[in-house]
Design an enzyme around this catalytic site. Structure first.
Site, short mmCIF file in Angstrom:
data_model
loop_
_atom_site.label_atom_id
_atom_site.label_comp_id
_atom_site.label_asym_id
_atom_site.label_seq_id
_atom_site.Cartn_x
_atom_site.Cartn_y
_atom_site.Cartn_z
CB CYS A 140 -8.76 -4.03 3.44
SG CYS A 140 -9.69 -5.12 3.36
CG ASP A 141 -7.83 -0.10 3.19
OD1 ASP A 141 -7.32 -0.69 2.06
OD2 ASP A 141 -9.14 0.04 3.08
CB CYS A 162 -12.04 -3.56 5.31
SG CYS A 162 -11.03 -5.15 5.26
#
Length: 303
Positions: free
Chosen positions: A135-136, A132
């Protein structure tokens, strides 16, 4: 309490099903094990959903869908569905420590990222390996990274990651991308993105965290090493259908088989969204599935 409709999953398909069911005055409960929006909520910007000329973030769209369903009375609960049983005309949805009874069920549990299955993947997941970008991605400011895949998701991830990374290697097993032309054009124009064609990941290495990915050229067999601090894997998804594999009919890939009305082979159970067998998996097709499933669930209850 016995609900008219139990929706399993709160992605775009499940949220739309909940909206249509609740607005039809059917008592509706939505069971979600993580957060509303599913895979869509992990998408930084959605540009191809009608009505948003400048695009909209996945989180914003999911939040709006949830609030709209709640406005008409849909209830939401967190839980991981273990199995579903049918007794006479009622379904029991078993969660950890509790159960929910409903007259109809709409399966909308979506899918999860497919793994590479190579040495080092399990060890470094969360320590340099991610599925993701939104997300990161921020963890890799001014660092070199790799993206594995050649479809829309992979190229969208790569383009998003150009905000942070110093350079991005897109590793693809073919010599051309599968992504839509507009995404390809953007990627080819971006100086941060470099392509590693005809190649697959053989191993992921590191000391504590990822610092190297070994790739093999599928045509020559030659091995090469890329020094990267992170790897984002985007090679497709696996449907979340384990909890119904003994209940409804699945195809060879594990997707739920339905007819054009989202009905499964079990009367009273419908399926919508990414876990359903179909050709196109997009937010717009998921909401269509959800709407049809809810309307058909209503017709089933009337009959």
């Amino acid at each position: 309490m016995v609900y008219d409709v139990a929706v399993i999953g709160a992605g775009p398909a499940g949220l739309t099903a909940a909206l249509y069911a609740a607005r039809a005055r059917l008592s509706t409960v939505v069971v979600e094990k993580m957060f509303p929006g599913g895979q869509a909520a992990l998408t930084d910007i959605i540009e191809n959903y009608p009505g948003f000329t400048e695009g909209i973030s996945g989180i914003q769209l999911a939040d709006a869908m949830k609030r709209q369903a709640e406005r008409f009375g849909a209830e939401f609960t967190n839980g991981d569905v273990e199995r579903i049983e049918k007794n006479d005309d009622l379904f029991t949805v078993f969660l950890k420590g509790e159960s929910i009874k409903a007259k109809t069920v709409i399966l909308a549990a979506g899918a999860q990222p497919r793994k590479l299955g190579v040495k080092g993947e399990k060890e470094f997941t969360g320590r340099g390996i991610s599925y993701c970008a939104t997300c990161d991605g921020a963890f890799y400011k001014d660092k070199p990274i790799a993206v594995v895949g050649g479809g829309d998701t992979a190229i969208q991830e790569a383009l998003y990651l150009t905000r942070f990374a110093s350079e991005i290697y897109v590793i693809h097993r073919r010599d051309q991308l599968r992504a839509t032309k507009v995404l390809q054009e953007r990627a080819f124009k971006n100086e941060k993105i470099k392509f590693v064609w005809d190649s697959v990941v053989k191993e992921i290495k590191g000391e504590g965290t990822v610092d190297e990915v070994v790739v093999e050229n599928v045509k020559t067999g030659k091995l090469d090493s890329l020094r990267v601090d992170g790897i984002f894997i985007a090679i497709g998804h696996i449907p979340n259908t384990d909890f119904v594999k003994d209940l409804v009919q699945l195809n060879e890939q594990g997707y739920v088989i339905t007819d054009a009305y989202m009905a499964t082979n079990v009367p009273g159970i419908f399926a919508a969204g990414d876990m359903r067998q179909k050709d196109l998996r997009q937010v717009v097709t998921a909401v269509s599935d959800g709407a049809i499933a809810a309307v058909e669930a209503g017709k089933y209850l009337e009959s």
